[in-house]
Scaffold this active site. Structure first.
Site, mmCIF file in Angstrom:
data_model
loop_
_atom_site.group_PDB
_atom_site.id
_atom_site.type_symbol
_atom_site.label_atom_id
_atom_site.label_comp_id
_atom_site.label_asym_id
_atom_site.label_seq_id
_atom_site.Cartn_x
_atom_site.Cartn_y
_atom_site.Cartn_z
ATOM 1 N N SER A 33 0.842 -1.195 0.000
ATOM 2 C CA SER A 33 0.000 0.000 0.000
ATOM 3 C C SER A 33 0.875 1.242 0.000
ATOM 4 C CB SER A 33 -0.886 -0.004 1.243
ATOM 5 O OG SER A 33 -1.482 1.267 1.408
ATOM 6 N N TYR B 163 -4.555 -0.207 9.605
ATOM 7 C CA TYR B 163 -4.251 -0.577 8.225
ATOM 8 C C TYR B 163 -2.789 -0.287 7.893
ATOM 9 C CZ TYR B 163 -4.378 -0.527 3.118
ATOM 10 O OH TYR B 163 -4.109 -0.756 1.799
#
Ligand code: ZN
Length: 660
Positions: free
Chosen positions: A544, A557
């Site tokens: 990510s 996250y």
């Protein structure tokens, strides 16, 4: 044998060619008559040519078409008088014959006519049907095959001794037919090959085929040779133990022999296991295939057990013994088996694609029945090895191999993708299938089972946070495709924005279990399989942008993805010695994925004080990034372009100031 003719259905097909399509499909529906492109049919039609002159045309099945799904476009129109002239030549090589067929078609766009076109031409009936019926092959593949055929059919058929398909067979059939056929002749039996039937109309030719094959079936039944028992041990298969490492090791060795990666499928149903455990296997399976039609796909003999080296040596010896009498210089095919019979693994089939392993399995299941029926009748007897060799090294087949071009990039390889039911995962599945890989998709969503309709796709419902389910998925994947070469760690959660002050530990752990712990377990469990990959194991981690440039509100996250990033770097260090490479892609703002609900999207846009549209292209290049873009990069990283790269991280985010 079921007669599938139905007046109502038949009425939906127009004209002579329409009815040719209809009864060809009826034949194709019966797997005991034709298998995977086997068999062929024709119809003779008189029609005006471009000058208006009436011309007789043979519409014969074109290569590349299956009878079951054939359409009018699948029949090649060839000038009949030319074919009949050809049949009178004293000799014609197979490549010359194919040239004559192709240059005497009346439609340049039609497929290449069947190599049995001349044989269809010389039979003086409008409709001609040809199958490789199991029952007839079982009867002809016995020591007294010829007498038995005469006993079954008497004077109703012309019998042709075995001769390889091609011009010589057509010529022999023409001679015998002219000499022996009479008004009562309804068919022709080709020893160790198949059956021809014919008639003035589509229905008659079809029904004669059914009648001829039924007579062979009845004969077998009357001698207790129709219903056969596959083997002595029809009991339930023993309690299953994991087989994946043994299977992957076997596949690696077979792929090394072949010189390219092969898929390997195991078939462990009761019939296959019972057959593979018979005491008389060496005697009944080591003579040769039931029909030369099968040899291209199955090789001449199955391997019994797992001694691949001995198999390869025997194959070399077989080649060296028979190659010198061939007319042309031949290159030996790869010496890896395509069928293995093993007491524990059952029927094992190998091929460069899932479709190939499936076709080989279908063929061998029929072979098992044919062998056992012939055995019940008094003893299976295959053609001599030399006849089989001539088919295996037929110049037409060699030409096909030369023409076929390079295989797809991931042919014979297996990929596993997590989170495969939607978004980036699903896009990766499609991209990998397009490049020729067999793909296993894991997802907690049951839709995964039908996510993609493709023979090379296996969708498995799996909660990746459950280690037992992960192990079972790997076991199923390897039993279906033979191993694991590529792993795409994609499954992950992107929870709604939550500041640290409101972040409870249970939520934190839940996100870590999926984004981090599950990937550790899958990497660990996959490692021994990746080590056994013929083309060296490869892993791509879907990371990510947040790893390098985290955003407020995404603590669980971002922290879990950062930890995964570190895990991947360490795996790259630890596994380089095994030839396994691990690289990471860092996508940003891919909105066509499962984790981007409207709610999350709106909340992130609000956070930056911009519209949803602006948020979607909020990058330096002002471009939107799709799942397909990410999948293309993932596929490239699994391929040869990145063969010398490991531990790398690549952003795919349209350019981000905080990362640059
Ligand atoms: Zn044939």
């Amino acid at each position: 044998m079921q007669n599938r003719w139905n007046d109502e259905e038949a009425a939906r097909f127009e004209g002579d060619l329409g009815l040719r399509v209809y009864t060809s499909r009826l034949l194709g529906q019966d797997k005991s008559l034709v298998l995977h492109g086997g068999g062929n049919t024709s119809v003779k039609i008189r029609e005006p040519d471009i000058f208006g002159k009436e011309t007789d045309i043979l519409y014969v099945k074109g290569s590349g078409w299956d009878l079951e799904t054939i359409a009018e476009a699948g029949f090649s129109p060839v000038r009949l008088d030319h074919l009949i002239d050809l049949a009178r030549l004293p000799a014609l090589s197979d490549p010359q014959m194919v040239n004559e067929l192709r240059t005497h078609m009346t439609d340049a766009g039609a497929p290449t006519p069947s190599v049995e076109a001349i044989l269809h031409a010389i039979i003086p009936y409008k409709y001609v049907d040809h199958t490789h019926a199991d029952a007839v092959i079982a009867v002809t593949n016995t020591r007294e095959g010829r007498q038995r055929i005469e006993e079954i059919y008497g004077d109703d058929v012309v019998v042709i001794p075995y001769i390889m398909p091609g011009f010589d067979l057509a010529r022999l059939c023409a001679e015998r037919f002219a000499a022996e056929a009479h008004d009562g002749t309804i068919g022709m039996i080709l020893m160790n090959h198949g059956v021809f039937s014919f008639g003035p109309d589509a229905r008659t030719a079809y029904e004669r085929m059914i009648q001829l094959v039924s007579r062979a079936e009845d004969y077998l039944a009357s001698r207790r040779a129709w219903h056969v028992t596959m083997g002595p041990s029809r009991e339930e298969t023993p309690v299953d133990k994991p087989l994946r490492l043994e299977i992957a090791a076997l596949r690696l060795e077979a792929s090394r022999l072949a010189g390219f990666p092969l898929l390997l499928a195991t078939h462990r149903d009761r019939d296959c296991l019972a057959f593979a455990r018979r005491d008389d296997l060496p005697r009944i399976t080591q003579q040769g295939p039931a029909t030369p039609d099968h040899v291209i796909r199955t090789k001449r003999l199955p391997l019994l057990g797992r001694d691949l080296k001995a198999y390869a040596e025997a194959y070399r010896a077989y080649f060296e013994e028979h190659a010198p009498r061939a007319r042309a210089a031949l290159t030996m095919l790869d010496p890896a088996p395509r069928v293995i019979l093993d007491a524990e693994l059952g029927l094992v089939t190998l091929g460069r694609s899932a479709r190939e392993t499936d076709i080989v399995a279908d063929i061998y299941r029929h072979t098992m029945e044919i062998i056992l029926r012939a055995e019940s009748l008094g003893g299976y007897q295959a053609l001599p090895a030399g006849d089989i060799f001539d088919v295996e090294y037929w110049d037409l087949e060699q030409a096909k191999l030369r023409k076929s071009g390079p295989p797809p990039r991931f042919a014979g390889e297996v990929a596993l993708v997590t989170g495969a039911a939607s978004g980036i995962g699903k896009a990766c599945v499609k991209a990998l299938l397009d490049e020729g890989a067999a793909v296993v998709g894991l997802d907690i969503n049951p839709d995964i089972q039908q996510a993609v309709d493709h023979a090379a796709f296996l969708g498995l419902v799996c909660d990746v946070t459950d280690e037992q389910q992960l192990r079972e998925s790997l076991e199923n994947a390897v039993r279906r495709f033979g191993g694991l070469d590529m792993l795409v760690l994609n499954a992950g959660a992107f929870p709604a924005s939550r500041p640290i002050t409101e972040l409870d530990t249970a939520h934190w752990h839940k996100v870590f279990r999926l984004n981090l712990d599950a990937n550790l377990a899958l990497l660990r469990e996959s490692h021994p399989l990746l080590k056994l990959s013929p083309g060296k194991g490869r892993v791509v981690v879907v990371g990510s942008k947040n790893v390098a440039a985290p955003g407020p509100g995404a603590a669980a996250y971002s922290a879990s993805k950062a930890a995964l990033n570190q895990l991947a770097r360490i795996a790259a260090l630890e596994w380089a010695g095994d030839g396994i490479r691990i690289n990471t892609v860092h996508p940003d703002a891919v909105f066509d994925t499962g984790i981007w609900s409207e709610e999350v999207l709106a909340s992130r846009a609000r956070h930056y004080g911009i519209s949803v549209e602006e948020y979607k292209t909020k990058n330096l290049l002002k471009t939107e990034i799709t799942s397909r873009d990410v999948a293309a990069l993932v596929t490239a990283m699994l391929g040869p372009l990145f063969a010398k790269t490991t531990g790398a991280q690549l952003p795919i985010d349209g350019g981000n100031e905080r990362i640059i």
